[in-house]
Scaffold this motif. Structure first.
Motif, PDB file in Angstrom:
ATOM      1  N   UNK A   1       0.791  -1.225   0.000  1.00  0.00           N
ATOM      2  CA  UNK A   1       0.000   0.000   0.000  1.00  0.00           C
ATOM      3  C   UNK A   1       0.824   1.276   0.000  1.00  0.00           C
ATOM      4  N   UNK A   2       2.109   1.191   0.238  1.00  0.00           N
ATOM      5  CA  UNK A   2       2.948   2.389   0.197  1.00  0.00           C
ATOM      6  C   UNK A   2       3.359   2.668  -1.241  1.00  0.00           C
ATOM      7  N   UNK A   3       3.512   3.930  -1.552  1.00  0.00           N
ATOM      8  CA  UNK A   3       3.986   4.307  -2.877  1.00  0.00           C
ATOM      9  C   UNK A   3       5.467   3.988  -3.031  1.00  0.00           C
ATOM     10  N   UNK A   4       5.921   3.843  -4.257  1.00  0.00           N
ATOM     11  CA  UNK A   4       7.300   3.484  -4.546  1.00  0.00           C
ATOM     12  C   UNK A   4       8.280   4.492  -3.952  1.00  0.00           C
ATOM     13  N   UNK A   5       7.999   5.768  -4.105  1.00  0.00           N
ATOM     14  CA  UNK A   5       8.895   6.809  -3.595  1.00  0.00           C
ATOM     15  C   UNK A   5       8.985   6.780  -2.068  1.00  0.00           C
ATOM     16  N   UNK A   6       7.845   6.667  -1.421  1.00  0.00           N
ATOM     17  CA  UNK A   6       7.804   6.613   0.046  1.00  0.00           C
ATOM     18  C   UNK A   6       8.522   5.361   0.549  1.00  0.00           C
TER      19      UNK A   6
ATOM     20  N   UNK B   1      10.914   3.665  -0.966  1.00  0.00           N
ATOM     21  CA  UNK B   1      12.354   3.810  -1.202  1.00  0.00           C
ATOM     22  C   UNK B   1      12.990   4.718  -0.143  1.00  0.00           C
ATOM     23  N   UNK B   2      12.329   5.813   0.168  1.00  0.00           N
ATOM     24  CA  UNK B   2      12.836   6.751   1.174  1.00  0.00           C
ATOM     25  C   UNK B   2      12.909   6.075   2.556  1.00  0.00           C
ATOM     26  N   UNK B   3      11.883   5.312   2.905  1.00  0.00           N
ATOM     27  CA  UNK B   3      11.854   4.608   4.186  1.00  0.00           C
ATOM     28  C   UNK B   3      12.944   3.541   4.234  1.00  0.00           C
ATOM     29  N   UNK B   4      13.122   2.820   3.137  1.00  0.00           N
ATOM     30  CA  UNK B   4      14.149   1.782   3.070  1.00  0.00           C
ATOM     31  C   UNK B   4      15.541   2.378   3.269  1.00  0.00           C
ATOM     32  N   UNK B   5      15.867   3.400   2.503  1.00  0.00           N
ATOM     33  CA  UNK B   5      17.210   4.003   2.617  1.00  0.00           C
ATOM     34  C   UNK B   5      17.440   4.622   3.992  1.00  0.00           C
ATOM     35  N   UNK B   6      16.443   5.326   4.506  1.00  0.00           N
ATOM     36  CA  UNK B   6      16.577   5.917   5.834  1.00  0.00           C
ATOM     37  C   UNK B   6      16.788   4.848   6.897  1.00  0.00           C
ATOM     38  N   UNK B   7      16.027   3.758   6.819  1.00  0.00           N
ATOM     39  CA  UNK B   7      16.165   2.664   7.780  1.00  0.00           C
ATOM     40  C   UNK B   7      17.512   1.984   7.688  1.00  0.00           C
ATOM     41  N   UNK B   8      17.972   1.725   6.464  1.00  0.00           N
ATOM     42  CA  UNK B   8      19.284   1.089   6.273  1.00  0.00           C
ATOM     43  C   UNK B   8      20.384   1.978   6.842  1.00  0.00           C
ATOM     44  N   UNK B   9      20.303   3.257   6.601  1.00  0.00           N
ATOM     45  CA  UNK B   9      21.337   4.177   7.114  1.00  0.00           C
ATOM     46  C   UNK B   9      21.303   4.262   8.636  1.00  0.00           C
ATOM     47  N   UNK B  10      20.115   4.309   9.242  1.00  0.00           N
ATOM     48  CA  UNK B  10      20.015   4.341  10.711  1.00  0.00           C
ATOM     49  C   UNK B  10      20.566   3.055  11.312  1.00  0.00           C
TER      50      UNK B  10
END
Length: 185
Positions: free
Chosen positions: A113-118, A120-129
């Motif tokens: 249900x999440x959009x592709x952009x959202x 991707x942003x959540x994935x990268x932010x989570x990986x970096x954290x």
């Protein structure tokens, strides 16, 4: 190694989490060594009993939770565990290297249900954290992730729970929905 050296190592662990060092050095009291898969370096992590609760972690000056508990970050960790821990019957650490694209496929199953952009942003932010906290190692140039040395601190009860959850998360190879516990695999 004298008391001063040991205290300095503990200060490094407390301030920066697991420490990556060249192989062959001494191991300070109270820490354990985790050898990387290529044996080019080792990680020094606290050797605490499985029963160490918040009071013990507080006494040692270690955070009881080093990652802010955002649902997205926890799902990122779940996707990375699924991709980097190929066999839940084996040791969790050091695991295998996984392409960020493979992790993204698993993460997409966990965040319908999440959009592709959202997403991707959540994935990268989570990986970096998770990388900064020592749970993952993220190679931005190669766009790959590995499990961080910090996962080796999970006890047998944690691993039992993770093995059960691992079975419920789809792999990056298939396009199916998450597997139900007790389902065939």
């Amino acid at each position: 190694m004298d008391e001063r050296d040991i205290a300095l190592w503990w200060a490094k662990i407390r301030s920066g989490g697991p420490q990556r060092v060249p192989p062959g050095g001494a191991t300070p009291t109270g820490l354990r060594r985790l050898v990387e898969a290529d044996a080019q370096a080792v990680w020094l992590v606290p050797n605490l009993p499985e029963s160490a609760g918040p009071a013990v972690l507080d006494e040692y000056g270690l955070p009881s939770q080093s990652v802010v508990d955002h649902k997205g970050t926890m799902r990122v960790l779940a996707a990375c565990l699924r991709c980097c821990w190929a066999n839940p019957g084996s040791d969790l650490w050091p695991g295998e290297t996984a392409a960020l694209d493979q992790v993204a496929v698993v993460f997409a199953h966990l965040t319908p249900g999440r959009g592709t952009r959202d997403r991707h942003r959540t994935l990268l932010g989570g990986v970096r954290r998770l990388d900064r906290a020592g749970w993952l190692r993220y190679d931005e140039a190669r766009r790959t992730v590995r499990l961080g040395a910090r996962v080796a601190s999970w006890g047998s009860l944690d691993l039992s729970t993770l093995r059960e959850l691992w079975r419920m998360v789809p792999s990056g190879d298939d396009q199916s929905q998450p597997h139900k516990a007790g389902g065939s695999r």
